[in-house]
Scaffold this active site. Structure first.
Site, PDB file in Angstrom:
ATOM      1  N   GLY A  12       0.791  -1.239   0.000  1.00  0.00           N
ATOM      2  CA  GLY A  12       0.000   0.000   0.000  1.00  0.00           C
ATOM      3  C   GLY A  12       0.814   1.275   0.000  1.00  0.00           C
ATOM      4  O   GLY A  12       0.329   2.317   0.432  1.00  0.00           O
ATOM      5  N   ASN A  14       1.585   3.096  -2.542  1.00  0.00           N
ATOM      6  CA  ASN A  14       0.937   4.086  -3.431  1.00  0.00           C
ATOM      7  C   ASN A  14      -0.272   4.728  -2.761  1.00  0.00           C
ATOM      8  O   ASN A  14      -0.498   5.926  -2.895  1.00  0.00           O
ATOM      9  CB  ASN A  14       0.542   3.429  -4.760  1.00  0.00           C
ATOM     10  CG  ASN A  14       1.706   3.400  -5.722  1.00  0.00           C
ATOM     11  OD1 ASN A  14       2.142   4.429  -6.204  1.00  0.00           O
ATOM     12  ND2 ASN A  14       2.244   2.206  -5.961  1.00  0.00           N
ATOM     13  N   ILE A  90     -11.212  -7.188 -11.526  1.00  0.00           N
ATOM     14  CA  ILE A  90     -12.482  -6.598 -11.097  1.00  0.00           C
ATOM     15  C   ILE A  90     -13.597  -7.139 -12.004  1.00  0.00           C
ATOM     16  O   ILE A  90     -13.436  -7.141 -13.233  1.00  0.00           O
ATOM     17  CB  ILE A  90     -12.410  -5.051 -11.259  1.00  0.00           C
ATOM     18  CG1 ILE A  90     -11.254  -4.467 -10.450  1.00  0.00           C
ATOM     19  CG2 ILE A  90     -13.724  -4.384 -10.936  1.00  0.00           C
ATOM     20  CD1 ILE A  90     -11.522  -4.260  -8.995  1.00  0.00           C
ATOM     21  N   ASN A 104      -6.229   2.861 -12.454  1.00  0.00           N
ATOM     22  CA  ASN A 104      -5.247   1.886 -11.979  1.00  0.00           C
ATOM     23  C   ASN A 104      -3.848   2.449 -12.189  1.00  0.00           C
ATOM     24  O   ASN A 104      -3.611   3.160 -13.163  1.00  0.00           O
ATOM     25  CB  ASN A 104      -5.400   0.592 -12.796  1.00  0.00           C
ATOM     26  CG  ASN A 104      -4.382  -0.471 -12.413  1.00  0.00           C
ATOM     27  OD1 ASN A 104      -4.195  -0.771 -11.239  1.00  0.00           O
ATOM     28  ND2 ASN A 104      -3.704  -1.039 -13.407  1.00  0.00           N
ATOM     29  N   HIS A 106      -0.069   1.233 -13.025  1.00  0.00           N
ATOM     30  CA  HIS A 106       0.650   0.065 -13.535  1.00  0.00           C
ATOM     31  C   HIS A 106       2.146   0.413 -13.591  1.00  0.00           C
ATOM     32  O   HIS A 106       2.514   1.482 -14.065  1.00  0.00           O
ATOM     33  CB  HIS A 106       0.130  -0.288 -14.936  1.00  0.00           C
ATOM     34  CG  HIS A 106       0.753  -1.533 -15.463  1.00  0.00           C
ATOM     35  ND1 HIS A 106       0.340  -2.790 -15.067  1.00  0.00           N
ATOM     36  CD2 HIS A 106       1.784  -1.724 -16.316  1.00  0.00           C
ATOM     37  CE1 HIS A 106       1.085  -3.698 -15.683  1.00  0.00           C
ATOM     38  NE2 HIS A 106       1.971  -3.081 -16.439  1.00  0.00           N
ATOM     39  N   ASP A 147      -5.196  -3.915 -18.247  1.00  0.00           N
ATOM     40  CA  ASP A 147      -4.224  -2.854 -18.571  1.00  0.00           C
ATOM     41  C   ASP A 147      -4.469  -2.216 -19.933  1.00  0.00           C
ATOM     42  O   ASP A 147      -3.518  -1.842 -20.635  1.00  0.00           O
ATOM     43  CB  ASP A 147      -2.780  -3.417 -18.522  1.00  0.00           C
ATOM     44  CG  ASP A 147      -2.458  -3.980 -17.156  1.00  0.00           C
ATOM     45  OD1 ASP A 147      -2.899  -3.408 -16.152  1.00  0.00           O
ATOM     46  OD2 ASP A 147      -1.775  -5.019 -17.100  1.00  0.00           O
ATOM     47  N   GLU A 176       6.226   6.246  -9.433  1.00  0.00           N
ATOM     48  CA  GLU A 176       4.804   5.990  -9.140  1.00  0.00           C
ATOM     49  C   GLU A 176       4.345   6.946  -8.042  1.00  0.00           C
ATOM     50  O   GLU A 176       3.249   7.482  -8.074  1.00  0.00           O
ATOM     51  CB  GLU A 176       4.599   4.548  -8.665  1.00  0.00           C
ATOM     52  CG  GLU A 176       4.768   3.507  -9.750  1.00  0.00           C
ATOM     53  CD  GLU A 176       4.421   2.117  -9.246  1.00  0.00           C
ATOM     54  OE1 GLU A 176       3.306   1.904  -8.761  1.00  0.00           O
ATOM     55  OE2 GLU A 176       5.295   1.219  -9.329  1.00  0.00           O
TER      56      GLU A 176
HETATM   57  C1  GAR Z   1       2.905  -1.047  -7.498  1.00  0.00           C
HETATM   58  O1  GAR Z   1       4.171  -1.084  -8.092  1.00  0.00           O
HETATM   59  C2  GAR Z   1       1.823  -1.025  -8.555  1.00  0.00           C
HETATM   60  O2  GAR Z   1       2.170  -0.302  -9.703  1.00  0.00           O
HETATM   61  C3  GAR Z   1       1.694  -2.494  -8.876  1.00  0.00           C
HETATM   62  O3  GAR Z   1       1.766  -3.135  -7.626  1.00  0.00           O
HETATM   63  C4  GAR Z   1       2.616  -2.361  -6.766  1.00  0.00           C
HETATM   64  C5  GAR Z   1       1.889  -2.131  -5.465  1.00  0.00           C
HETATM   65  O4  GAR Z   1       2.727  -1.526  -4.531  1.00  0.00           O
HETATM   66  N1  GAR Z   1       0.484  -2.791  -9.572  1.00  0.00           N
HETATM   67  C6  GAR Z   1       0.414  -3.681 -10.530  1.00  0.00           C
HETATM   68  O5  GAR Z   1       1.349  -4.381 -10.873  1.00  0.00           O
HETATM   69  C7  GAR Z   1      -0.968  -3.801 -11.188  1.00  0.00           C
HETATM   70  N2  GAR Z   1      -0.866  -4.473 -12.449  1.00  0.00           N
HETATM   71  P1  GAR Z   1       2.132  -0.789  -3.286  1.00  0.00           P
HETATM   72  O6  GAR Z   1       1.172  -1.789  -2.608  1.00  0.00           O
HETATM   73  O7  GAR Z   1       3.295  -0.469  -2.406  1.00  0.00           O
HETATM   74  O8  GAR Z   1       1.409   0.439  -3.757  1.00  0.00           O
END
Ligand code: GAR
Length: 203
Positions: A12, A14, A90, A104, A106, A147, A176
Site C-alpha cells: 500500500g 501508493n 475486477i 489503476n 501500472h 491494462d 509511481e
Molecule cells: C505497485 O508497483 C503497482 O504499480 C503495482 O503493484 C505495486 C503495489 O505496490 N500494480 C500492478 O502491478 C498492477 N498491475 P504498493 O502496494 O506499495 O502500492
C-alpha cells in the site's frame, strides 16, 4: 472534494503516498477495499480511521460482495475508485457501474508490459530480460481488458544502470509515488477531461 475509494492487496505504498501528498481539504477517503486481510495497507487505513472492507467474488465470512460495494459507493457519492496495487480482476458488472471512474496504476509504460500475469515484480523481470533502457509508470482508466483502458498519464525513468528487476522496481516505485498523487489531485481539481480520443489534463 474528491470522494475516493482505494483498492489494495499488499504493502500500500501508493495508497499512502496519495494519503500523504494530496491536500486533505481536497480528498475524502470513503473506503479502503482489500482482497487480503493481512495487507499492510489495511493496517494503515485502520490507523487513519478510514473504513475498511474485504471483498470476495464468492460468499465468505467477513467479506463483502462487489454488489455491496456498488451500493455503498453510490450512497457515499464515490467519484473515483483507485486500484493501487490491487491484484485481483475486477468483475465486469462493477466496471460497468463505474464507467470512467476506476483508475489503476501500472508499473510500466503501457501498452508495453501489460496484460494478464503482468503485475508487481513479474513486470520488472520482463522489462529487465528485454534489456530496456527506460521503464516507467502509467495511470489509466480501467476497462474490461487487463491494462487496456485509456491512458491518463505516464512518467518515464532511465533504468539503463539497473542490475536486476528489483532495482528497476525501486526506480519505478519512486516515480509511481510522484505520478499517482499528481493525477489524483488533478481529479480533485476537476482538471481531467475524458474525450473520445483520449484524456486531457488541464493546467
Ligand atoms: C505497485 O508497483 C503497482 O504499480 C503495482 O503493484 C505495486 C503495489 O505496490 N500494480 C500492478 O502491478 C498492477 N498491475 P504498493 O502496494 O506499495 O502500492
Amino acid at each position: 472534494m474528491l470522494n475516493i475509494a482505494v483498492f489494495v492487496s499488499g504493502r500500500g505504498s501508493n495508497f499512502r503516498t496519495v494519503f500523504e501528498k494530496v491536500p486533505k481539504e481536497k480528498i475524502n477517503f470513503c473506503a479502503v477495499v482489500s482482497d487480503r486481510i493481512d495487507a499492510l495497507a489495511v493496517k494503515f487505513a485502520a490507523e487513519n480511521n478510514i473504513p475498511v472492507y474485504f471483498v470476495s467474488n464468492t460468499a465468505k465470512d467477513g467479506f463483502v460482495s462487489y454488489d455491496f460495494l456498488i451500493e455503498l459507493f453510490n450512497k457515499k457519492f464515490v467519484n473515483i475508485v483507485l486500484l493501487a496495487g490491487f491484484l485481483k480482476k475486477i468483475p465486469d458488472f462493477f466496471i460497468d457501474a463505474f464507467e470512467n471512474k476506476i483508475i489503476n496504476i501500472h508499473p510500466a509504460l503501457l501498452p508495453e508490459y501489460g496484460g494478464k500475469g503482468m503485475y508487481g515484480l513479474n513486470v520488472h523481470k520482463a522489462v529487465f530480460e528485454s534489456s530496456e533502457k527506460f521503464s516507467g509508470a502509467t495511470v489509466h482508466f480501467v476497462d474490461k481488458i487487463y491494462d487496456h483502458g485509456k491512458i491518463i498519464a505516464q512518467r518515464k525513468v532511465d533504468i539503463s544502470d539497473a542490475k536486476s528487476a528489483e532495482e528497476i522496481a525501486e526506480e519505478v516505485l519512486k516515480i509511481e509515488h510522484e505520478l499517482l498523487p499528481f493525477v489524483v489531485e488533478k481529479f480533485a481539481d476537476n482538471k481531467i477531461v475524458c474525450e473520445n480520443n483520449g484524456v486531457v489534463i488541464l493546467d
